[in-house]
Design a protein around this motif. Structure first.
Motif, PDB file in Angstrom:
ATOM      1  N   LYS A 297       0.814  -1.219   0.000  1.00  0.00           N
ATOM      2  CA  LYS A 297       0.000   0.000   0.000  1.00  0.00           C
ATOM      3  C   LYS A 297       0.846   1.267   0.000  1.00  0.00           C
ATOM      4  CE  LYS A 297      -4.226  -1.958   1.916  1.00  0.00           C
ATOM      5  NZ  LYS A 297      -4.966  -1.767   0.662  1.00  0.00           N
ATOM      6  N   PRO A 298       1.907   1.353   0.840  1.00  0.00           N
ATOM      7  CA  PRO A 298       2.754   2.555   0.745  1.00  0.00           C
ATOM      8  C   PRO A 298       3.351   2.756  -0.641  1.00  0.00           C
ATOM      9  CG  PRO A 298       3.195   1.401   2.784  1.00  0.00           C
ATOM     10  CD  PRO A 298       2.304   0.509   1.977  1.00  0.00           C
ATOM     11  N   LEU A 299       3.750   1.664  -1.309  1.00  0.00           N
ATOM     12  CA  LEU A 299       4.303   1.808  -2.652  1.00  0.00           C
ATOM     13  C   LEU A 299       3.244   2.302  -3.639  1.00  0.00           C
ATOM     14  CD1 LEU A 299       6.658  -1.306  -3.011  1.00  0.00           C
ATOM     15  CD2 LEU A 299       7.301   1.103  -2.842  1.00  0.00           C
ATOM     16  N   LYS A 300       2.030   1.762  -3.530  1.00  0.00           N
ATOM     17  CA  LYS A 300       0.948   2.200  -4.422  1.00  0.00           C
ATOM     18  C   LYS A 300       0.609   3.664  -4.178  1.00  0.00           C
ATOM     19  CE  LYS A 300      -1.266  -2.320  -5.073  1.00  0.00           C
ATOM     20  NZ  LYS A 300      -2.506  -3.111  -4.867  1.00  0.00           N
ATOM     21  N   ILE A 301       0.530   4.043  -2.889  1.00  0.00           N
ATOM     22  CA  ILE A 301       0.210   5.439  -2.565  1.00  0.00           C
ATOM     23  C   ILE A 301       1.301   6.367  -3.082  1.00  0.00           C
ATOM     24  CG2 ILE A 301      -0.060   7.077  -0.669  1.00  0.00           C
ATOM     25  CD1 ILE A 301      -1.445   4.837   0.900  1.00  0.00           C
ATOM     26  N   THR A 302       2.549   5.963  -2.889  1.00  0.00           N
ATOM     27  CA  THR A 302       3.667   6.777  -3.381  1.00  0.00           C
ATOM     28  C   THR A 302       3.618   6.905  -4.899  1.00  0.00           C
ATOM     29  OG1 THR A 302       5.035   6.048  -1.528  1.00  0.00           O
ATOM     30  CG2 THR A 302       6.168   6.998  -3.434  1.00  0.00           C
ATOM     31  N   LEU A 303       3.314   5.791  -5.566  1.00  0.00           N
ATOM     32  CA  LEU A 303       3.228   5.823  -7.025  1.00  0.00           C
ATOM     33  C   LEU A 303       2.110   6.752  -7.489  1.00  0.00           C
ATOM     34  CD1 LEU A 303       4.187   4.713  -9.738  1.00  0.00           C
ATOM     35  CD2 LEU A 303       2.546   2.827  -9.465  1.00  0.00           C
TER      36      LEU A 303
ATOM     37  N   VAL B  95       3.285  10.352  -6.942  1.00  0.00           N
ATOM     38  CA  VAL B  95       4.325  10.728  -7.902  1.00  0.00           C
ATOM     39  C   VAL B  95       3.730  10.973  -9.277  1.00  0.00           C
ATOM     40  CG1 VAL B  95       6.363   9.897  -9.130  1.00  0.00           C
ATOM     41  CG2 VAL B  95       6.208   9.609  -6.654  1.00  0.00           C
ATOM     42  N   VAL B  96       2.848  10.071  -9.721  1.00  0.00           N
ATOM     43  CA  VAL B  96       2.212  10.241 -11.035  1.00  0.00           C
ATOM     44  C   VAL B  96       1.365  11.508 -11.064  1.00  0.00           C
ATOM     45  CG1 VAL B  96       0.524   9.261 -12.626  1.00  0.00           C
ATOM     46  CG2 VAL B  96       2.243   7.782 -11.579  1.00  0.00           C
ATOM     47  N   ALA B  97       0.612  11.776  -9.983  1.00  0.00           N
ATOM     48  CA  ALA B  97      -0.230  12.978  -9.931  1.00  0.00           C
ATOM     49  C   ALA B  97       0.613  14.246  -9.998  1.00  0.00           C
ATOM     50  CB  ALA B  97      -1.073  12.963  -8.663  1.00  0.00           C
ATOM     51  N   ILE B  98       1.685  14.283  -9.224  1.00  0.00           N
ATOM     52  CA  ILE B  98       2.552  15.469  -9.225  1.00  0.00           C
ATOM     53  C   ILE B  98       3.206  15.658 -10.592  1.00  0.00           C
ATOM     54  CG2 ILE B  98       4.671  16.442  -8.251  1.00  0.00           C
ATOM     55  CD1 ILE B  98       3.898  15.127  -5.591  1.00  0.00           C
ATOM     56  N   PHE B  99       3.612  14.550 -11.222  1.00  0.00           N
ATOM     57  CA  PHE B  99       4.224  14.662 -12.554  1.00  0.00           C
ATOM     58  C   PHE B  99       3.214  15.172 -13.582  1.00  0.00           C
ATOM     59  CE2 PHE B  99       5.068  12.724 -16.719  1.00  0.00           C
ATOM     60  CZ  PHE B  99       6.291  13.318 -17.001  1.00  0.00           C
ATOM     61  N   ILE B 100       1.997  14.645 -13.557  1.00  0.00           N
ATOM     62  CA  ILE B 100       0.974  15.094 -14.507  1.00  0.00           C
ATOM     63  C   ILE B 100       0.652  16.569 -14.279  1.00  0.00           C
ATOM     64  CG2 ILE B 100      -1.447  14.832 -15.168  1.00  0.00           C
ATOM     65  CD1 ILE B 100      -1.166  11.853 -14.652  1.00  0.00           C
ATOM     66  N   ARG B 101       0.526  16.965 -13.016  1.00  0.00           N
ATOM     67  CA  ARG B 101       0.247  18.369 -12.701  1.00  0.00           C
ATOM     68  C   ARG B 101       1.378  19.262 -13.200  1.00  0.00           C
ATOM     69  NH1 ARG B 101       1.774  21.558  -8.323  1.00  0.00           N
ATOM     70  NH2 ARG B 101       0.361  23.307  -7.846  1.00  0.00           N
ATOM     71  N   TRP B 102       2.620  18.869 -12.971  1.00  0.00           N
ATOM     72  CA  TRP B 102       3.759  19.657 -13.446  1.00  0.00           C
ATOM     73  C   TRP B 102       3.778  19.750 -14.956  1.00  0.00           C
ATOM     74  CZ3 TRP B 102       7.841  17.973 -16.536  1.00  0.00           C
ATOM     75  CH2 TRP B 102       8.894  18.871 -16.702  1.00  0.00           C
ATOM     76  N   LEU B 103       3.504  18.630 -15.627  1.00  0.00           N
ATOM     77  CA  LEU B 103       3.534  18.598 -17.085  1.00  0.00           C
ATOM     78  C   LEU B 103       2.451  19.498 -17.678  1.00  0.00           C
ATOM     79  CD1 LEU B 103       4.907  17.247 -19.534  1.00  0.00           C
ATOM     80  CD2 LEU B 103       3.154  15.471 -19.430  1.00  0.00           C
TER      81      LEU B 103
END
Length: 328
Positions: free
Chosen positions: A41-47, A50-58
């Motif tokens: 679960k921590p790995l899924k939450i981290t993923l 990370v994906v959300a922050i990357f999409i927002r930045w992009l």
């Protein structure tokens, strides 16, 4: 010894699971049984984060590229975001045109960035709550109630923002335009989502809430009309006066600086009104937006001088005082 505590979890024999992998590394049954919570679960939450922050930045970087004015474009190109939208900005604004476009693009871009952050981070938050096993139904219902309450409590603010957004998209007015909002009129200095700033002819700065603007008169779009009303006495020969007015106005607009501002030859429309003091003849000229006041002043000076040379007199009432004994 309690047999339940020494019982080996069944998942340690299921290859390919986190439980099996953790047990092979640690040989700890409790860690293996809790691998889902401690590792998966921590790995899924981290993923997800990370994906959300990357999409927002992009997306935000893309919005910045779409809302940035091309360098050294000489005011010829629009930001990519504004190209599909209608623009009513007159080209004669000069340096103000660049500021107008930049401000419009920046404001629309800030709204798109806020919407992007809200959507992307909101979906990521819901995904994280789902991974933690939290029931989302009550949370979504509570959020809806809070949203309705905030909507009722901030109606004016929402109204201002929505009105400002549509003004930006439709380019109803912008920096450098001369507008009349009813209560205030003047040159637009800045346009925001909530407030429009005007400076009137006396130098007073007006802050107008966008949601309170029910109508806008824009004197800087398309073209304008310079109107000159010339008073004459009752004894004036109207046809001759119209001829002199037309000749004087035509000669005036044929020279700089009027020639670059006048779009069509001036027209003398004839008698506009009859008052106890005399008659008024109206002269009009189609001019570039925002230049009607300059042209009016120049035409008024030119035609009055020609009328005086031709022997026309102003109305008697303008020469006499209140009692008819002469102006004091």
């Amino acid at each position: 010894m309690n047999p339940l505590l020494s019982q080996t979890p069944q998942c340690v024999s299921e290859q390919g699971t986190w439980c099996y992998e953790v047990y092979q590394i640690t040989h700890n049954e409790w860690l293996a049984a809790s691998a889902g919570w401690l590792v998966a679960k921590p790995l899924k939450i981290t993923l997800v984060l990370v994906v959300a922050i990357f999409i927002r930045w992009l997306v935000r970087k893309l919005i910045d590229r779409l809302t940035t004015l091309p360098r050294n474009n000489g005011n010829r190109k629009l930001p990519a975001l504004l190209r599909p939208l209608r623009e009513r900005a007159p080209s004669l604004l000069g340096p103000s045109l660049t500021e107008r476009r930049a401000q419009r693009a920046k404001t629309i871009g800030s709204v798109l960035k806020s919407v992007t952050s809200f959507v992307v981070l909101g979906l990521a938050f819901i995904q994280v709550l789902g991974e933690l096993g939290i029931n989302l139904g009550p949370i979504i219902a509570s959020a809806g109630i809070v949203g309705v309450a905030l909507g009722f409590g901030a109606q004016n603010l929402v109204k201002d923002f929505l009105s400002g957004m549509f003004m930006m998209l439709e380019d109803q007015y912008g920096v450098g335009d001369v507008i009349d909002t009813g209560e205030a009129s003047g040159v637009v200095e800045s346009v925001g989502l909530r407030i429009t700033t005007l400076r009137d002819i006396k130098g007073t700065v007006w802050y107008v809430r966008n949601g309170e603007v029910l109508r806008v008169g824009n004197s800087s779009q398309g073209f304008a009309v310079a109107v000159v009303d010339v008073p004459l006495s009752y004894t004036a020969e109207v046809d001759r006066a119209v001829e002199v007015l037309t000749e004087a106005a035509t000669a005036a607009v044929a020279e700089e600086p009027l020639s670059s501002n006048v779009l069509e030859p001036p027209q003398a429309l004839g008698v506009e009104s009859v008052t106890p003091e005399g008659i008024t003849i109206r002269l009009t000229a189609k001019v570039r937006p925002g230049k009607q006041w300059t042209v009016q002043r120049a035409l008024r000076a030119a035609v009055l001088a020609k009328l005086e040379e031709a022997g026309f007199e102003p109305p008697i009432g303008r020469l006499l005082g209140p009692a008819g004994t002469g102006a004091q």
